[in-house]
Structure formats: structure tokens, C-alpha cells
Design a protein around this motif. Structure first.
Motif, mmCIF file in Angstrom:
data_model
loop_
_atom_site.group_PDB
_atom_site.id
_atom_site.type_symbol
_atom_site.label_atom_id
_atom_site.label_comp_id
_atom_site.label_asym_id
_atom_site.label_seq_id
_atom_site.Cartn_x
_atom_site.Cartn_y
_atom_site.Cartn_z
ATOM 1 N N GLN A 49 32.375 36.170 39.395
ATOM 2 C CA GLN A 49 31.160 35.791 40.099
ATOM 3 C C GLN A 49 31.019 34.274 40.184
ATOM 4 O OE1 GLN A 49 28.403 38.135 37.599
ATOM 5 N NE2 GLN A 49 27.643 39.013 39.499
ATOM 6 N N THR A 50 31.377 33.598 39.108
ATOM 7 C CA THR A 50 31.230 32.141 39.071
ATOM 8 C C THR A 50 32.120 31.458 40.103
ATOM 9 O OG1 THR A 50 30.697 32.233 36.714
ATOM 10 C CG2 THR A 50 31.386 30.119 37.594
ATOM 11 N N GLN A 93 22.608 40.230 31.865
ATOM 12 C CA GLN A 93 23.778 41.092 31.712
ATOM 13 C C GLN A 93 24.392 40.966 30.324
ATOM 14 O OE1 GLN A 93 26.733 40.870 34.878
ATOM 15 N NE2 GLN A 93 25.172 40.145 36.291
ATOM 16 N N LEU A 94 24.633 39.727 29.900
ATOM 17 C CA LEU A 94 25.314 39.529 28.632
ATOM 18 C C LEU A 94 24.438 39.890 27.440
ATOM 19 C CD1 LEU A 94 27.352 36.262 29.250
ATOM 20 C CD2 LEU A 94 28.026 38.655 29.509
ATOM 21 N N ALA A 95 23.150 39.586 27.541
ATOM 22 C CA ALA A 95 22.259 39.944 26.437
ATOM 23 C C ALA A 95 22.218 41.451 26.236
ATOM 24 C CB ALA A 95 20.857 39.396 26.709
ATOM 25 N N LEU A 145 41.889 41.924 34.200
ATOM 26 C CA LEU A 145 41.981 41.410 35.562
ATOM 27 C C LEU A 145 41.177 42.246 36.549
ATOM 28 C CD1 LEU A 145 45.740 40.393 35.883
ATOM 29 C CD2 LEU A 145 43.727 38.900 35.730
ATOM 30 N N MET A 146 41.084 43.543 36.316
ATOM 31 C CA MET A 146 40.380 44.398 37.274
ATOM 32 C C MET A 146 38.896 44.031 37.397
ATOM 33 S SD MET A 146 40.484 48.534 37.592
ATOM 34 C CE MET A 146 39.944 49.314 39.127
ATOM 35 N N PRO A 147 38.130 43.933 36.288
ATOM 36 C CA PRO A 147 36.746 43.482 36.439
ATOM 37 C C PRO A 147 36.634 42.028 36.883
ATOM 38 C CG PRO A 147 37.298 43.722 34.116
ATOM 39 C CD PRO A 147 38.421 44.337 34.898
ATOM 40 N N LEU A 148 37.650 41.203 36.570
ATOM 41 C CA LEU A 148 37.636 39.822 37.042
ATOM 42 C C LEU A 148 37.677 39.781 38.571
ATOM 43 C CD1 LEU A 148 37.796 36.786 36.214
ATOM 44 C CD2 LEU A 148 40.283 37.030 36.380
ATOM 45 N N ILE A 149 38.557 40.588 39.164
ATOM 46 C CA ILE A 149 38.635 40.668 40.617
ATOM 47 C C ILE A 149 37.365 41.283 41.191
ATOM 48 C CG2 ILE A 149 39.900 41.737 42.533
ATOM 49 C CD1 ILE A 149 42.406 41.592 40.742
ATOM 50 N N ALA A 150 36.811 42.266 40.481
ATOM 51 C CA ALA A 150 35.565 42.876 40.933
ATOM 52 C C ALA A 150 34.441 41.847 40.974
ATOM 53 C CB ALA A 150 35.179 44.029 40.012
ATOM 54 N N ALA A 186 34.123 39.221 31.942
ATOM 55 C CA ALA A 186 35.148 39.143 32.974
ATOM 56 C C ALA A 186 34.516 39.165 34.369
ATOM 57 C CB ALA A 186 36.143 40.294 32.826
ATOM 58 N N ILE A 187 33.496 39.992 34.546
ATOM 59 C CA ILE A 187 32.763 40.028 35.815
ATOM 60 C C ILE A 187 32.152 38.658 36.088
ATOM 61 C CG2 ILE A 187 30.696 40.936 36.937
ATOM 62 C CD1 ILE A 187 32.846 42.942 37.074
#
Length: 299
Positions: A97-98, A248-250, A150-155, A92-93
Motif C-alpha cells: 500500500q505504501t 489494521q496493525l493494532a 510476496l503474495m500479500p505484498l503484491i495484494a 506485508a499488505i
């Protein structure tokens, strides 16, 4: 960043208070940076450079507030990471960022100026967003409230802006230590106020856990913020954001597999989404010749 998410999320769960956990994370980071400034003449001299840039208006005052976005990110870690699992939280982060990376590079907010929207960058960003859609859809069917996603998406949206303005401050100060300290000052002030208000309304947190590792999230944040402030001038915000996704994802998947949160598991959708996001990094870099319509001699 993934390890920091797990630590801050666990601290928030133990305290039953994500606001206090976030304030602790930023506060400990600020203390460490203050100690570093006390022994770093270059770091202290950086404040003079920032002051000159503000007077000459090559740096706007609001660029000193990158820590506000960092504060929201850490707060979202304390409130949602333990509920979502680190993998879904990180995906979500990545989505935020993208999107912010594309926009910020287009308008030239970062220290490296404008970066045009090219085919590989658009395809890479689209793949990253597709990866998020795949991963999040499966988790939402498992009963996760849309708000927690949505919260980490906005972050993540705020993280792109934070990287850009921190990079601008770092250039003005000629010191990553100075820019990181200023980032943590604004973030700590906001989070301490939020934590005090939350305690006044909801009551004090649970007893503070004794494990030392639960309090190193701030130190990890110092490393991440300082590193991005240095690198963003060369890469631009989008490529920096996507390049950090791989690590991050790994690590996020490794944490969820090796140290799973009770009641949560890594499903196929999250795994596929993570792999697709990793591919997005490669595509956005524009490096692989097999992704081009033609081949240049010697490539």
C-alpha cells in the motif's frame, strides 16, 4: 480489514481451499450490496452517472475493474493469512500500500488529483517499509516461504490502485454504494471462475463449517471498500493507506495475541515492526511540529 483477514484465512483453512473461501467472501458481499441497491434509489441512480462519465470519457472502462485487485487481496487472505499470522500478513499488505500510494498520488490517478512527494511523506513511507523489513525478516527465519510473504505484498500494491479507481467511480456515481457494488461484481466473477477451475483440478473443498462468523468477511469488505471510496478524494491514496495502518496493525496484533493461530506466536520483530509502522503514519501526515526543522509561531 484485520478481522476480515482472520475470518477469510480461517475459512480457507477449514475448507482446505482458499479459492472457494475467497469466492464466498466476495459473493456474500455482492448479495448484500444487491439487496442494498434494491432499496436505495440513489444507489441505482449512480449507474446513470457512471454511464455518462464513460461516454464523456472522464472515466475509463478499466476503472470499473477495481474489484480484481480486491479479489486478489481476499484470495491472499484465504491462502496465506492463517499461515503467516494476521500481524505479519497485515504488515506485508502495508508495504504494498505504501509504495503504490506514493506512485499513484504522484501520477494523480486518484479522484483528488496529484499529491506532491514531500519530505514527511517520503520519510513516513520509508519508515513503513523499514517496519516491514524488520517484521518479515524474523518470520522468514522461522521457516515461512518467501512466496507466502510476496503474495500479500503484491495484494497491497493492488489495494492502492483499487482505492484510487474506486474513488473515481464513486465521484462519477455520486454514490459509494454504486462504486462498491461494481467493485464486487468484477471481483466475484473472477473469484467464482478461479474457484470452479480449482475444484475441477484439485477436487471439492472440505465440508462447510457451521459457524456463522466465518461467512461475514464479505460484509466487512463492503464497509471497507465503501469507506475508502469516500475518503480517498480528500486524503489521497498514500495518506489513506497509512492512516488505515494504525487500525489494521493494532487489531492484527490484538488478534494474534488474544486468539493466536496454533503453532504461531507474536515475536519481538513483529511487534517492533508494527510500532514503527504506526510511527510512519504520524510522520507522513506532516502534523507533529517536533518533526520539522523549524517552528511556526502559534503551532
Amino acid at each position: 480489514m484485520s478481522v476480515q483477514s482472520r475470518i477469510n484465512g480461517e475459512l480457507g483453512r477449514r475448507l482446505d481451499d482458499g479459492f472457494t473461501a475467497a469466492a464466498i467472501s466476495f459473493g456474500t458481499g455482492l448479495v448484500l450490496l444487491a439487496v442494498a441497491l434494491a432499496i436505495s434509489p440513489r444507489g441505482r441512480a449512480g449507474f446513470g452517472g457512471v454511464g455518462r462519465a464513460l461516454r464523456e470519457r472522464t472515466l475509463s472502462w478499466w476503472m470499473l475493474l477495481g474489484g480484481l485487485a480486491g479479489a486478489f487481496l481476499v484470495l491472499s487472505q484465504g491462502l496465506t493469512a492463517a499461515l503467516l499470522g494476521v500481524a505479519l500478513f497485515t504488515v506485508a499488505i502495508v508495504a504494498g500500500q505504501t509504495v503504490s500510494g506514493l506512485v499513484i498520488d504522484l501520477i494523480g490517478l486518484g479522484p483528488g488529483g496529484r499529491h506532491p512527494i514531500t519530505g514527511p511523506r517520503v520519510v513516513g513511507a520509508s519508515l513503513a517499509l523499514a517496519a516491514v523489513t524488520i517484521a518479515v525478516s524474523a518470520q522468514l527465519t522461522a521457516g515461512v516461504e518467501i512466496w507466502w510473504v510476496l503474495m500479500p505484498l503484491i495484494a497491497g500494491l493492488g489495494t492502492g490502485w483499487q482505492q484510487a479507481v474506486n474513488g473515481r467511480v464513486r465521484v462519477a456515481a455520486s454514490s459509494a454504494l454504486t462504486s462498491t457494488f461494481l467493485n464486487f461484481v468484477s471481483g466475484t466473477v473472477v473469484l467464482v471462475i478461479a474457484a470452479v477451475v480449482h475444484v475441477a483440478v484439485a477436487g471439492p473443498p472440505e465440508a462447510f463449517p457451521a459457524e456463522p462468523w466465518l461467512y461475514v468477511g464479505g460484509a466487512l469488505g463492503c464497509v471497507f471498500i465503501a469507506g475508502t471510496a469516500v475518503i480517498v478524494r480528500r486524503t489521497g491514496v498514500l495518506l489513506l493507506s497509512l492512516a488505515t495502518i494504525a487500525g489494521q496493525l493494532a487489531s492484527a496484533l490484538a488478534l494474534d495475541l488474544l486468539l493466536p493461530v496454533p503453532g504461531r506466536h507474536v515475536d519481538a520483530a513483529t511487534t517492533v515492526g508494527t510500532l514503527l509502522a504506526f510511527i510512519a503514519v504520524v510522520v507522513a501526515s506532516g502534523r507533529p511540529s517536533f518533526l520539522r526543522l523549524g517552528f511556526r509561531r502559534g503551532s
